[in-house]
Scaffold this active site. Structure first.
Site, mmCIF file in Angstrom:
data_model
loop_
_atom_site.group_PDB
_atom_site.id
_atom_site.type_symbol
_atom_site.label_atom_id
_atom_site.label_comp_id
_atom_site.label_asym_id
_atom_site.label_seq_id
_atom_site.Cartn_x
_atom_site.Cartn_y
_atom_site.Cartn_z
ATOM 1 N N LYS A 46 0.811 -1.198 0.000
ATOM 2 C CA LYS A 46 0.000 0.000 0.000
ATOM 3 C C LYS A 46 0.853 1.259 0.000
ATOM 4 O O LYS A 46 0.383 2.324 -0.318
ATOM 5 C CB LYS A 46 -0.880 0.043 1.271
ATOM 6 C CG LYS A 46 -1.809 -1.139 1.396
ATOM 7 C CD LYS A 46 -2.627 -1.044 2.711
ATOM 8 C CE LYS A 46 -1.938 -1.837 3.779
ATOM 9 N NZ LYS A 46 -2.775 -2.128 4.961
ATOM 10 N N GLY A 47 2.117 1.099 0.385
ATOM 11 C CA GLY A 47 2.968 2.265 0.618
ATOM 12 C C GLY A 47 3.075 3.221 -0.551
ATOM 13 O O GLY A 47 3.273 4.422 -0.377
ATOM 14 N N GLU A 102 8.147 2.625 -7.016
ATOM 15 C CA GLU A 102 8.364 2.109 -5.649
ATOM 16 C C GLU A 102 8.548 3.281 -4.694
ATOM 17 O O GLU A 102 9.198 4.278 -5.033
ATOM 18 C CB GLU A 102 9.603 1.201 -5.695
ATOM 19 C CG GLU A 102 10.028 0.564 -4.411
ATOM 20 C CD GLU A 102 9.051 -0.423 -3.810
ATOM 21 O OE1 GLU A 102 7.913 -0.028 -3.521
ATOM 22 O OE2 GLU A 102 9.445 -1.582 -3.588
ATOM 23 N N ASP A 103 7.944 3.163 -3.513
ATOM 24 C CA ASP A 103 8.104 4.234 -2.518
ATOM 25 C C ASP A 103 9.513 4.244 -1.936
ATOM 26 O O ASP A 103 10.138 5.296 -1.817
ATOM 27 C CB ASP A 103 7.048 4.115 -1.395
ATOM 28 C CG ASP A 103 6.899 2.683 -0.878
ATOM 29 O OD1 ASP A 103 7.522 1.770 -1.445
ATOM 30 O OD2 ASP A 103 6.151 2.490 0.090
ATOM 31 N N ASP A 106 15.060 -0.354 0.145
ATOM 32 C CA ASP A 106 15.872 -0.517 1.345
ATOM 33 C C ASP A 106 16.956 -1.547 1.031
ATOM 34 O O ASP A 106 17.980 -1.215 0.450
ATOM 35 C CB ASP A 106 14.943 -0.940 2.480
ATOM 36 C CG ASP A 106 15.611 -0.932 3.842
ATOM 37 O OD1 ASP A 106 16.553 -0.167 4.033
ATOM 38 O OD2 ASP A 106 15.185 -1.694 4.719
ATOM 39 N N PHE A 155 15.287 4.512 9.481
ATOM 40 C CA PHE A 155 13.863 4.238 9.365
ATOM 41 C C PHE A 155 13.089 5.548 9.356
ATOM 42 O O PHE A 155 13.297 6.412 10.206
ATOM 43 C CB PHE A 155 13.390 3.355 10.537
ATOM 44 C CG PHE A 155 12.012 2.830 10.336
ATOM 45 C CD1 PHE A 155 11.789 1.734 9.510
ATOM 46 C CD2 PHE A 155 10.928 3.442 10.937
ATOM 47 C CE1 PHE A 155 10.505 1.256 9.295
ATOM 48 C CE2 PHE A 155 9.636 2.972 10.735
ATOM 49 C CZ PHE A 155 9.436 1.872 9.912
ATOM 50 N N VAL A 156 12.212 5.693 8.401
ATOM 51 C CA VAL A 156 11.402 6.909 8.307
ATOM 52 C C VAL A 156 9.937 6.539 8.092
ATOM 53 O O VAL A 156 9.630 5.425 7.663
ATOM 54 C CB VAL A 156 11.868 7.810 7.128
ATOM 55 C CG1 VAL A 156 13.250 8.387 7.376
ATOM 56 C CG2 VAL A 156 11.831 7.046 5.813
ATOM 57 N N ASP A 162 4.977 3.421 6.577
ATOM 58 C CA ASP A 162 4.311 3.229 7.858
ATOM 59 C C ASP A 162 5.224 2.646 8.920
ATOM 60 O O ASP A 162 6.275 2.074 8.632
ATOM 61 C CB ASP A 162 3.132 2.264 7.687
ATOM 62 C CG ASP A 162 3.602 0.828 7.420
ATOM 63 O OD1 ASP A 162 4.347 0.627 6.444
ATOM 64 O OD2 ASP A 162 3.231 -0.080 8.196
HETATM 65 P P1 IMP Z 1 13.441 -3.934 0.825
HETATM 66 O O1 IMP Z 1 13.019 -5.253 0.281
HETATM 67 O O2 IMP Z 1 14.350 -4.094 2.015
HETATM 68 O O3 IMP Z 1 14.027 -3.019 -0.212
HETATM 69 O O4 IMP Z 1 12.156 -3.300 1.467
HETATM 70 C C1 IMP Z 1 11.412 -2.371 0.839
HETATM 71 C C2 IMP Z 1 10.096 -2.166 1.539
HETATM 72 O O5 IMP Z 1 10.220 -2.151 2.975
HETATM 73 C C3 IMP Z 1 9.576 -0.806 1.151
HETATM 74 O O6 IMP Z 1 8.817 -0.881 -0.028
HETATM 75 C C4 IMP Z 1 8.789 -0.385 2.369
HETATM 76 O O7 IMP Z 1 7.476 -0.886 2.275
HETATM 77 C C5 IMP Z 1 9.501 -1.071 3.523
HETATM 78 N N1 IMP Z 1 10.451 -0.116 4.141
HETATM 79 C C6 IMP Z 1 11.789 -0.057 3.951
HETATM 80 N N2 IMP Z 1 12.345 0.937 4.659
HETATM 81 C C7 IMP Z 1 11.332 1.551 5.310
HETATM 82 C C8 IMP Z 1 11.269 2.714 6.201
HETATM 83 O O8 IMP Z 1 12.258 3.385 6.516
HETATM 84 N N3 IMP Z 1 10.025 3.008 6.666
HETATM 85 C C9 IMP Z 1 8.907 2.322 6.339
HETATM 86 N N4 IMP Z 1 8.918 1.258 5.490
HETATM 87 C C10 IMP Z 1 10.118 0.873 4.991
HETATM 88 MG MG MG Z 2 6.662 -0.758 -0.490
#
Ligand code: IMP
Ligand code: MG
Length: 183
Positions: A46-47, A102-103, A106, A155-156, A162
């Site tokens: 949903k982000g 993508e929002d 990470d 983390f934000v 969220d």
């Molecule tokens: P990744 O697979 O580690 O790249 O994770 C990406 C997903 O984790 C993002 O699409 C977000 O939904 C969530 N995420 C990663 N970092 C944060 C953060 O700082 N705050 C909130 N959600 C996050």
């Molecule tokens: Mg996401």
């Protein structure tokens, strides 16, 4: 206040104005790059909904949108680098110019898995547009064609991001206070 106590936010990292102006710039570049190609913007719920709806309104060429949803990931799925699709796209993407929106990137594990999944459906092209990126956390190198902001914070929350499903509705992004993280 439309959200929890303003004291929950320790520091504003990117203001609403800065986000809006960067999203408009991204929309202009995407409109120029994809002119005549009727791109399909794909996002993961949903982000991404906040970024997606603002970005769509900043795009001035014909464009389509579709969404997928994945199961919220646990430490185990994170380790394996796989996610479970709980909602697939409604539109076929074979031969389409797909822009994955993508929002936040990470570790890159989620995105890497989903890009692999989409690539198997033979789109004409597949690029990534991410609003926020944490380069220091990246485990997998990914080609990100359009990027809003690099972040140093761990983390934000806000603008779709969220903590336990809260704070998505903040128009800016910020870090949470230690107290808010305990709630
Ligand atoms: P990744 O697979 O580690 O790249 O994770 C990406 C997903 O984790 C993002 O699409 C977000 O939904 C969530 N995420 C990663 N970092 C944060 C953060 O700082 N705050 C909130 N959600 C996050
Ligand atoms: Mg996401």
């Amino acid at each position: 206040m439309p959200y929890g106590s303003p004291r929950d936010i320790q520091q504003v990292i990117v203001t609403a104005e800065a986000i809006q102006s960067r999203v408009r710039e991204l929309g202009e570049v995407i409109s120029a790059d994809y002119a005549g190609r009727n791109p399909l913007l794909v996002g993961v719920l949903k982000g991404v909904i906040f970024f997606m709806t603002d970005l769509l309104r900043a795009v001035s060429i014909p464009v389509e949108v579709d969404f997928m949803a994945v199961s919220g990931y646990t430490p185990e799925t994170r380790q394996h680098g796989t996610v479970r699709l709980v909602k697939d796209l409604e539109l076929p993407i074979e031969g389409r110019h797909v822009l994955f929106v993508e929002d936040m990137i990470d570790t890159g594990l989620t995105l890497n898995y989903l890009l692999g999944n989409l690539r198997m459906r033979a789109p004409a092209s597949l690029e990534v547009c991410a609003l926020f990126n944490k380069p220091a956390h990246r485990l997998i190198d990914l080609p990100v064609r359009y990027l809003g902001f690099d972040l140093r914070e761990n983390f934000v929350v806000g603008y779709g991001l969220d903590f336990k499903e809260r704070y998505r509705n903040l128009p800016f992004i910020g870090t949470l206070s230690p107290d808010a993280m305990k709630k």
